[in-house]
Design a protein around this motif. Structure first.
Motif, mmCIF file in Angstrom:
data_model
loop_
_atom_site.group_PDB
_atom_site.id
_atom_site.type_symbol
_atom_site.label_atom_id
_atom_site.label_comp_id
_atom_site.label_asym_id
_atom_site.label_seq_id
_atom_site.Cartn_x
_atom_site.Cartn_y
_atom_site.Cartn_z
ATOM 1 N N ILE A 3 -7.335 -5.776 -4.436
ATOM 2 C CA ILE A 3 -8.216 -5.128 -3.473
ATOM 3 C C ILE A 3 -7.625 -3.754 -3.179
ATOM 4 O O ILE A 3 -6.420 -3.633 -2.936
ATOM 5 C CB ILE A 3 -8.312 -5.961 -2.178
ATOM 6 N N TYR A 4 -8.463 -2.730 -3.179
ATOM 7 C CA TYR A 4 -7.993 -1.361 -3.006
ATOM 8 C C TYR A 4 -8.326 -0.826 -1.619
ATOM 9 O O TYR A 4 -9.500 -0.826 -1.218
ATOM 10 C CB TYR A 4 -8.603 -0.447 -4.070
ATOM 11 N N ALA A 5 -7.306 -0.385 -0.888
ATOM 12 C CA ALA A 5 -7.502 0.271 0.404
ATOM 13 C C ALA A 5 -7.510 1.779 0.190
ATOM 14 O O ALA A 5 -6.828 2.296 -0.702
ATOM 15 C CB ALA A 5 -6.384 -0.126 1.373
ATOM 16 N N ARG A 6 -8.272 2.469 1.017
ATOM 17 C CA ARG A 6 -8.385 3.915 0.876
ATOM 18 C C ARG A 6 -7.098 4.626 1.293
ATOM 19 O O ARG A 6 -6.299 4.124 2.083
ATOM 20 C CB ARG A 6 -9.543 4.443 1.731
ATOM 21 N N THR A 40 0.835 -1.207 0.000
ATOM 22 C CA THR A 40 0.000 0.000 0.000
ATOM 23 C C THR A 40 0.868 1.255 0.000
ATOM 24 O O THR A 40 0.738 2.133 0.850
ATOM 25 C CB THR A 40 -0.950 -0.017 1.211
ATOM 26 N N ILE A 46 -3.240 -6.318 -2.114
ATOM 27 C CA ILE A 46 -3.967 -5.171 -1.586
ATOM 28 C C ILE A 46 -3.102 -3.948 -1.869
ATOM 29 O O ILE A 46 -1.944 -3.890 -1.454
ATOM 30 C CB ILE A 46 -4.241 -5.276 -0.075
ATOM 31 N N ASP A 48 -9.157 1.244 7.201
ATOM 32 C CA ASP A 48 -9.690 0.666 5.970
ATOM 33 C C ASP A 48 -8.843 -0.517 5.505
ATOM 34 O O ASP A 48 -9.389 -1.499 4.974
ATOM 35 C CB ASP A 48 -9.764 1.725 4.873
ATOM 36 N N TRP A 50 -12.180 -8.485 5.058
ATOM 37 C CA TRP A 50 -13.046 -8.849 3.925
ATOM 38 C C TRP A 50 -12.440 -10.001 3.136
ATOM 39 O O TRP A 50 -13.147 -10.945 2.740
ATOM 40 C CB TRP A 50 -13.238 -7.646 3.010
ATOM 41 N N ALA A 51 -11.144 -9.936 2.880
ATOM 42 C CA ALA A 51 -10.476 -10.989 2.112
ATOM 43 C C ALA A 51 -10.597 -12.339 2.815
ATOM 44 O O ALA A 51 -10.849 -13.366 2.163
ATOM 45 C CB ALA A 51 -9.005 -10.627 1.901
ATOM 46 N N ASP A 60 -9.995 -3.393 7.454
ATOM 47 C CA ASP A 60 -11.297 -3.846 6.938
ATOM 48 C C ASP A 60 -11.129 -4.670 5.667
ATOM 49 O O ASP A 60 -11.821 -5.684 5.467
ATOM 50 C CB ASP A 60 -12.196 -2.644 6.652
ATOM 51 N N LYS A 61 -10.211 -4.269 4.795
ATOM 52 C CA LYS A 61 -9.993 -4.996 3.542
ATOM 53 C C LYS A 61 -9.352 -6.358 3.810
ATOM 54 O O LYS A 61 -9.669 -7.352 3.124
ATOM 55 C CB LYS A 61 -9.106 -4.171 2.602
#
Length: 360
Positions: free
Chosen positions: A293-296, A257, A277, A315, A322-323, A318-319
């Motif tokens: 997957i994109y984190a903010r 990231t 991510i 975030d 989610w994964a 959270d990602k």
């Protein structure tokens, strides 16, 4: 009798191929495949004698004086320097000295805009190369034209293998401020606090860590002692590409990231069936596309190499969660990533390099 097509001479300047930086990985893979050139690889952090490798001679490089010496003695037709703008700006006077004696190519990752470094060195280049369209467009804002030479991945080495039973996220990245490993550790801590059984694996070197930065292992011990570090990497010991490929296959998700000029770990992860991510900034979206997957982004840090994005820790957590909770969706992304990674192979990139060298 002289050969019909005598080899031209190439002086390649970059960090040692025995290190784990993207400069090293890219240099080694390209020069092992390059045809038609007698090559000297002047390598930073190489302290031994000049030695013969399979397709090039490896020589130590520690100063501008070394570069001037190699140009005077080896008399290269082309000198290609593969380094960051921050490094190149300190070589400007040296480049002016060697310019009359060799064609000069500069291969540089451009991460952000605006760059406030003195970019005079680019004016000395006969050709400028960058690793992505993002880097090309960013450098163009400063008035410089460039060619794109993308990085690549060897899918014979980086390929899917069985993943661990415990859901594992990880990062293959050096501990530099731009990589934000502390934020990854913080996000993992949030996952654990929400009672999710998730393992964090960090494969990180520290040779390029700034003095003001935290000792990342001690940081983890204080904040999140559940983070696992690969000790040989932390000690800056060299590793083969095969060994690193095994590291990726210990993960279900790979986190990078940071603002990247290319982001070769994303490519290696996708080739290994691991979902990246990333953040919507830099070249990562160009390379990963719809396979990640994109984190903010929480904010931007303005630096001498341009604006660098900072990931939102909550975030990111959270990602990750989610994964873990959506294995079928994750598998679909992994399959798309495998196909995407095959588009970036070293043979195509080497052919592009050979064309660029001939044009120089």
């Amino acid at each position: 009798m002289k050969p019909l097509h005598p080899k031209r001479r190439l002086l390649w300047v970059a960090p040692s191929p025995d290190m784990q930086s993207s400069f090293s990985v890219v240099s080694q893979n390209l020069l092992e495949r390059l045809n038609g050139w007698e090559t000297v690889y002047a390598a930073q952090f190489h302290y031994g004698q000049i030695e013969k490798r399979s397709r090039f001679y490896l020589a130590p490089f520690h100063s501008g004086d070394h570069l001037i010496h190699y140009v005077n003695v080896f008399k290269p037709d082309v000198t290609l320097i593969f380094q960051s703008p921050a490094f190149l700006t300190n070589l400007t006077s040296t480049l002016k000295t060697i310019k009359p004696h060799t064609r000069l190519m500069l291969y540089s990752p451009i991460e952000g805009y605006p760059i406030t470094l003195d970019l005079t060195f680019f004016e000395l280049a006969d050709k400028i190369i960058v690793p992505s369209r993002y880097s090309q467009e960013t450098l163009a804002k400063h008035g410089f034209k460039s060619e794109v030479l993308p990085h690549a991945v060897d899918t014979n080495i980086f390929k899917p293998q069985p993943k661990p039973e415990v859901f594992t996220v990880g990062s293959v990245a050096s501990h530099t401020w731009r990589k934000q490993l502390d934020r990854i550790i913080d996000a993992h801590k949030i996952c654990l606090e929400k009672t999710h059984d998730i393992r964090l694996l960090l494969y990180t070197s520290t040779y390029d860590t700034a003095a003001w930065m935290p000792n990342i292992k001690r940081y983890a011990e204080i904040v999140n002692p559940n983070a696992y570090f690969n000790v040989p990497a932390l000690l800056n010991l060299p590793a083969t590409q095969e060994a690193i490929a095994k590291i990726y296959n210990q993960m279900h998700v790979h986190i990078l990231t940071s603002t990247e000029a290319f982001g070769i770990p994303n490519l290696e992860a996708m080739a290994s069936g691991v979902v990246p991510i990333i953040i919507p900034h830099g070249a990562s979206p160009e390379i990963v596309g719809e396979c990640g997957i994109y984190a903010r982004i929480s904010d931007y840090l303005t630096t001498c190499i341009g604006k660098i994005a900072l990931v939102d820790v909550q975030d990111l957590a959270d990602k990750i969660i989610w994964a873990k909770q959506h294995p079928h969706e994750l598998q679909k992304l992994a399959q798309k990533g495998l196909a995407k990674a095959k588009q970036y192979n070293w043979e195509n990139t080497t052919r592009k390099l050979e064309t660029l060298l001939e044009e120089a």
